[in-house]
Design a protein around this motif. Structure first.
Motif, PDB file in Angstrom:
ATOM      1  N   THR A 186      12.327  30.696  32.906  1.00  0.00           N
ATOM      2  CA  THR A 186      13.160  31.041  34.229  1.00  0.00           C
ATOM      3  C   THR A 186      13.016  32.497  34.509  1.00  0.00           C
ATOM      4  O   THR A 186      12.704  32.766  35.514  1.00  0.00           O
ATOM      5  CB  THR A 186      14.568  30.628  33.966  1.00  0.00           C
ATOM      6  N   THR A 187      12.833  33.368  33.384  1.00  0.00           N
ATOM      7  CA  THR A 187      12.851  34.887  33.884  1.00  0.00           C
ATOM      8  C   THR A 187      11.400  35.226  34.407  1.00  0.00           C
ATOM      9  O   THR A 187      11.237  35.676  35.187  1.00  0.00           O
ATOM     10  CB  THR A 187      13.063  35.440  32.524  1.00  0.00           C
ATOM     11  N   ALA A 216       9.887  36.479  42.982  1.00  0.00           N
ATOM     12  CA  ALA A 216      10.505  37.718  43.723  1.00  0.00           C
ATOM     13  C   ALA A 216       9.289  38.159  44.208  1.00  0.00           C
ATOM     14  O   ALA A 216       9.545  39.012  45.546  1.00  0.00           O
ATOM     15  CB  ALA A 216      11.291  38.391  42.775  1.00  0.00           C
ATOM     16  N   LEU A 217       8.310  38.469  43.612  1.00  0.00           N
ATOM     17  CA  LEU A 217       7.150  39.001  44.239  1.00  0.00           C
ATOM     18  C   LEU A 217       6.644  38.298  45.334  1.00  0.00           C
ATOM     19  O   LEU A 217       6.058  38.839  46.512  1.00  0.00           O
ATOM     20  CB  LEU A 217       5.774  39.341  43.202  1.00  0.00           C
ATOM     21  N   PRO A 259       9.929  37.491  48.473  1.00  0.00           N
ATOM     22  CA  PRO A 259      11.394  38.234  48.171  1.00  0.00           C
ATOM     23  C   PRO A 259      12.485  37.834  49.075  1.00  0.00           C
ATOM     24  O   PRO A 259      13.644  38.348  48.611  1.00  0.00           O
ATOM     25  CB  PRO A 259      10.670  39.617  48.365  1.00  0.00           C
ATOM     26  N   SER A 260      12.288  37.137  50.247  1.00  0.00           N
ATOM     27  CA  SER A 260      13.216  36.906  51.000  1.00  0.00           C
ATOM     28  C   SER A 260      13.781  35.543  50.956  1.00  0.00           C
ATOM     29  O   SER A 260      13.273  34.498  51.164  1.00  0.00           O
ATOM     30  CB  SER A 260      12.916  36.964  52.577  1.00  0.00           C
ATOM     31  N   ASP A 261      15.172  35.435  50.794  1.00  0.00           N
ATOM     32  CA  ASP A 261      15.914  34.076  50.420  1.00  0.00           C
ATOM     33  C   ASP A 261      15.917  33.580  51.974  1.00  0.00           C
ATOM     34  O   ASP A 261      15.924  32.237  51.758  1.00  0.00           O
ATOM     35  CB  ASP A 261      17.326  34.292  49.955  1.00  0.00           C
ATOM     36  N   GLU A 262      16.144  34.303  52.758  1.00  0.00           N
ATOM     37  CA  GLU A 262      15.887  33.450  54.202  1.00  0.00           C
ATOM     38  C   GLU A 262      14.740  32.650  54.655  1.00  0.00           C
ATOM     39  O   GLU A 262      14.846  31.905  55.511  1.00  0.00           O
ATOM     40  CB  GLU A 262      16.240  34.620  55.357  1.00  0.00           C
ATOM     41  N   ASN A 263      13.479  33.046  54.105  1.00  0.00           N
ATOM     42  CA  ASN A 263      12.307  32.139  54.086  1.00  0.00           C
ATOM     43  C   ASN A 263      12.061  31.213  53.267  1.00  0.00           C
ATOM     44  O   ASN A 263      11.198  30.161  53.359  1.00  0.00           O
ATOM     45  CB  ASN A 263      11.017  33.074  53.963  1.00  0.00           C
ATOM     46  N   MET A 264      13.255  31.065  52.338  1.00  0.00           N
ATOM     47  CA  MET A 264      13.182  29.799  51.147  1.00  0.00           C
ATOM     48  C   MET A 264      13.422  28.467  51.863  1.00  0.00           C
ATOM     49  O   MET A 264      14.697  28.656  52.713  1.00  0.00           O
ATOM     50  CB  MET A 264      13.943  30.046  50.010  1.00  0.00           C
ATOM     51  N   ASP A 278      17.531  29.357  43.519  1.00  0.00           N
ATOM     52  CA  ASP A 278      17.924  29.023  42.122  1.00  0.00           C
ATOM     53  C   ASP A 278      17.643  27.724  41.739  1.00  0.00           C
ATOM     54  O   ASP A 278      17.170  27.246  40.749  1.00  0.00           O
ATOM     55  CB  ASP A 278      19.644  29.350  41.905  1.00  0.00           C
ATOM     56  N   TYR A 279      17.520  26.687  42.706  1.00  0.00           N
ATOM     57  CA  TYR A 279      17.253  25.332  42.582  1.00  0.00           C
ATOM     58  C   TYR A 279      15.507  24.982  42.213  1.00  0.00           C
ATOM     59  O   TYR A 279      15.250  24.349  41.611  1.00  0.00           O
ATOM     60  CB  TYR A 279      17.585  24.634  43.691  1.00  0.00           C
TER      61      TYR A 279
END
Length: 94
Positions: A22-23, A30-31, A34-39, A44-45
């Motif tokens: 997970t880490t 993240a690299l 980096p943008s959660d809006e584009n996921m 986390d899922y």
């Protein structure tokens, strides 16, 4: 590792391996994105899915007495991660 991850193994050992997966996946993701809006799904899922899938493949490899060389296992994990599990079936969508 096979004994530690087997039915009589130490559950905390399996949890430590999952935490490591997970880490590492979290830091790579993240690299890459980096943008959660584009996921397309919550981060986390996606991390839980990829971590569990990778852990499951490694566990299966150990249960099969590590018949494949580690390099081939690595290729398998990379291919599935990069191309997706449905592509690995060999089916094409048109």
């Amino acid at each position: 590792m096979k004994v530690m991850l087997g039915p009589k193994g130490d559950p905390s050992f399996a949890q430590r391996i999952m935490t490591e997966f997970t880490t590492r996946i979290s830091s790579r993701l993240a690299l890459w994105q980096p943008s959660d809006e584009n996921m397309l799904i919550p981060r986390d899922y996606l991390i839980a899915y990829v971590s569990s899938a990778n852990f499951g493949v490694v566990k299966h490899w150990l249960e099969m007495d590590a018949k494949l060389p580690p390099e081939e296992l690595t290729l398998i994990l990379m291919r599935v991660s990069n191309l997706g599990p449905m592509t690995m079936t060999g089916l094409t969508t048109t």
